[in-house]
Write a protein that holds these residues in place. Structure first.
Motif, mmCIF file in Angstrom:
data_model
loop_
_atom_site.group_PDB
_atom_site.id
_atom_site.type_symbol
_atom_site.label_atom_id
_atom_site.label_comp_id
_atom_site.label_asym_id
_atom_site.label_seq_id
_atom_site.Cartn_x
_atom_site.Cartn_y
_atom_site.Cartn_z
ATOM 1 N N THR B 13 0.807 -1.365 0.134
ATOM 2 C CA THR B 13 0.271 0.577 0.217
ATOM 3 C C THR B 13 1.029 1.368 -0.405
ATOM 4 N N PRO B 14 0.708 2.124 -0.530
ATOM 5 C CA PRO B 14 1.247 4.186 -0.246
ATOM 6 C C PRO B 14 1.460 3.589 1.025
ATOM 7 N N GLY B 15 3.496 3.930 0.954
ATOM 8 C CA GLY B 15 3.711 4.365 1.779
ATOM 9 C C GLY B 15 4.340 3.512 2.941
ATOM 10 N N GLN B 16 4.023 2.123 2.034
ATOM 11 C CA GLN B 16 4.710 0.681 2.761
ATOM 12 C C GLN B 16 5.843 1.239 2.293
ATOM 13 N N ARG B 17 6.768 -0.584 2.848
ATOM 14 C CA ARG B 17 8.301 -0.671 2.370
ATOM 15 C C ARG B 17 8.098 -2.084 1.772
ATOM 16 N N VAL B 18 8.810 -2.118 0.274
ATOM 17 C CA VAL B 18 8.180 -3.529 -0.538
ATOM 18 C C VAL B 18 9.755 -4.218 -0.842
ATOM 19 N N THR B 19 10.109 -6.172 -0.213
ATOM 20 C CA THR B 19 11.001 -5.803 -0.883
ATOM 21 C C THR B 19 10.979 -7.113 -1.931
ATOM 22 N N GLY B 78 8.782 4.259 1.200
ATOM 23 C CA GLY B 78 7.855 5.061 0.567
ATOM 24 C C GLY B 78 7.444 4.733 -0.721
ATOM 25 N N LEU B 79 5.936 3.493 -0.682
ATOM 26 C CA LEU B 79 6.190 3.541 -1.359
ATOM 27 C C LEU B 79 4.826 4.554 -2.984
ATOM 28 N N GLN B 80 5.034 4.216 -3.681
ATOM 29 C CA GLN B 80 3.467 5.567 -4.276
ATOM 30 C C GLN B 80 3.184 4.569 -5.720
ATOM 31 N N SER B 81 2.134 5.514 -5.694
ATOM 32 C CA SER B 81 0.662 4.621 -7.311
ATOM 33 C C SER B 81 1.654 4.641 -8.677
ATOM 34 N N GLU B 82 2.749 5.105 -8.929
ATOM 35 C CA GLU B 82 4.157 5.460 -9.534
ATOM 36 C C GLU B 82 4.999 4.668 -10.101
ATOM 37 N N ASP B 83 5.035 3.998 -8.692
ATOM 38 C CA ASP B 83 6.138 2.744 -8.443
ATOM 39 C C ASP B 83 5.281 1.399 -9.113
ATOM 40 N N GLU B 84 4.114 1.285 -9.719
ATOM 41 C CA GLU B 84 3.396 0.164 -9.965
ATOM 42 C C GLU B 84 4.726 0.039 -11.247
ATOM 43 N N ALA B 85 4.924 -1.466 -11.482
ATOM 44 C CA ALA B 85 5.828 -1.609 -12.203
ATOM 45 C C ALA B 85 5.994 -3.229 -12.748
ATOM 46 N N ASP B 86 7.289 -3.621 -13.044
ATOM 47 C CA ASP B 86 7.871 -4.908 -13.657
ATOM 48 C C ASP B 86 9.210 -4.893 -13.118
#
Lengths: 123, 110
Positions: B13-19, B78-86
């Motif tokens: 979700t927005p704001g989260q950290r993903v690895t 700080g996940l953002q919607s624009e990070d949605e990608a491969d």
């Protein structure tokens, strides 16, 4: 700013030879800091490295494609080319040309890409 | 099946950290540096991390990379919607004498 632009055959029949050219503008392909590469991506799938060529003409090819691939330089027109022989439907993909750059530590990465050229193989 | 193994999908979700992980072997990640590429829908890939943990100019510091042994990871904070990608990892393989890409991870921002 340097740009890469692919051009070439878009629709092929099985057993034909794929031929693509990557025109380089805004810089010279004769620089020793770069290698010039081809990468492909089948529809909906991941990236596959095809091969690259140095300004010296030395080439490295993906072992799985080596028998069918030729990458060459055209210094006079500042472009490089890809030929892939005996194509099948499995060769249908977006083909990207890309520049691979080396830093001071000798590590390489793809730093510039063309927009891609879709090649479809169908009878 | 790719020699460099990535999870096919990840989400946050927005704001989260993903690895995102990239698992290889001693002949590739274990002995060579790793690069990471972001591919937005309909676009060509773009390098976001090179030489394991270096960010090219212009890439936000929300993106970071690490390597340990024969595995590498890409973290996005700080996940953002624009990070949605491969996202793809890449490394040279000394045994195959060729360049490898991971199978790619599709990141969805919920």
């Amino acid at each position: 700013q340097l740009h890469l632009q692919e051009s070439g055959s878009g629709l092929l029949k099985p057993s034909q030879t794929l031929s693509l050219t990557c025109a380089v503008s805004g810089g010279s392909i004769s620089s020793g800091y770069y290698s010039w590469s081809w990468i492909r991506q089948p529809p909906g799938k991941g990236l596959e490295w095809i091969g690259y060529i140095y300004h010296t003409g030395s080439t490295y090819y993906n072992p799985s494609l080596k028998n069918r691939v030729t990458i060459s330089l055209d210094m006079s027109n500042n472009q490089f080319s890809l030929k892939l022989s005996s194509v099948t439907a499995a060769d249908t993909a977006v083909y990207y040309c890309a520049r691979r750059v080396s830093d001071d530590s000798g590590d390489w990465r793809f730093d510039l890409w063309g927009l891609g050229n879709l090649v479809t193989v169908s009878s | 099946q790719s020699v460099l193994t990535q999870p096919p999908s990840a989400s946050g979700t927005p704001g989260q950290r993903v690895t995102i992980s990239c698992s290889g072997s001693s002949s590739n990640i274990g002995s060579n540096t790793v690069n990471w590429y972001q591919q937005l829908p309909g676009a060509a890939p773009k390098v976001i991390i090179h030489t394991n943990n270096q960010r090219p100019s212009g890439v936000p510091d929300r993106f970071s990379g690490s390597k340990s042994g024969s595995s590498a990871s890409l973290a996005i904070s700080g996940l953002q919607s624009e990070d949605e990608a491969d996202y793809y990892c890449e490394a040279w393989d000394d045994s195959l004498n060729g360049l490898l890409f991971g199978g790619g991870t599709k990141l969805t921002v919920l």
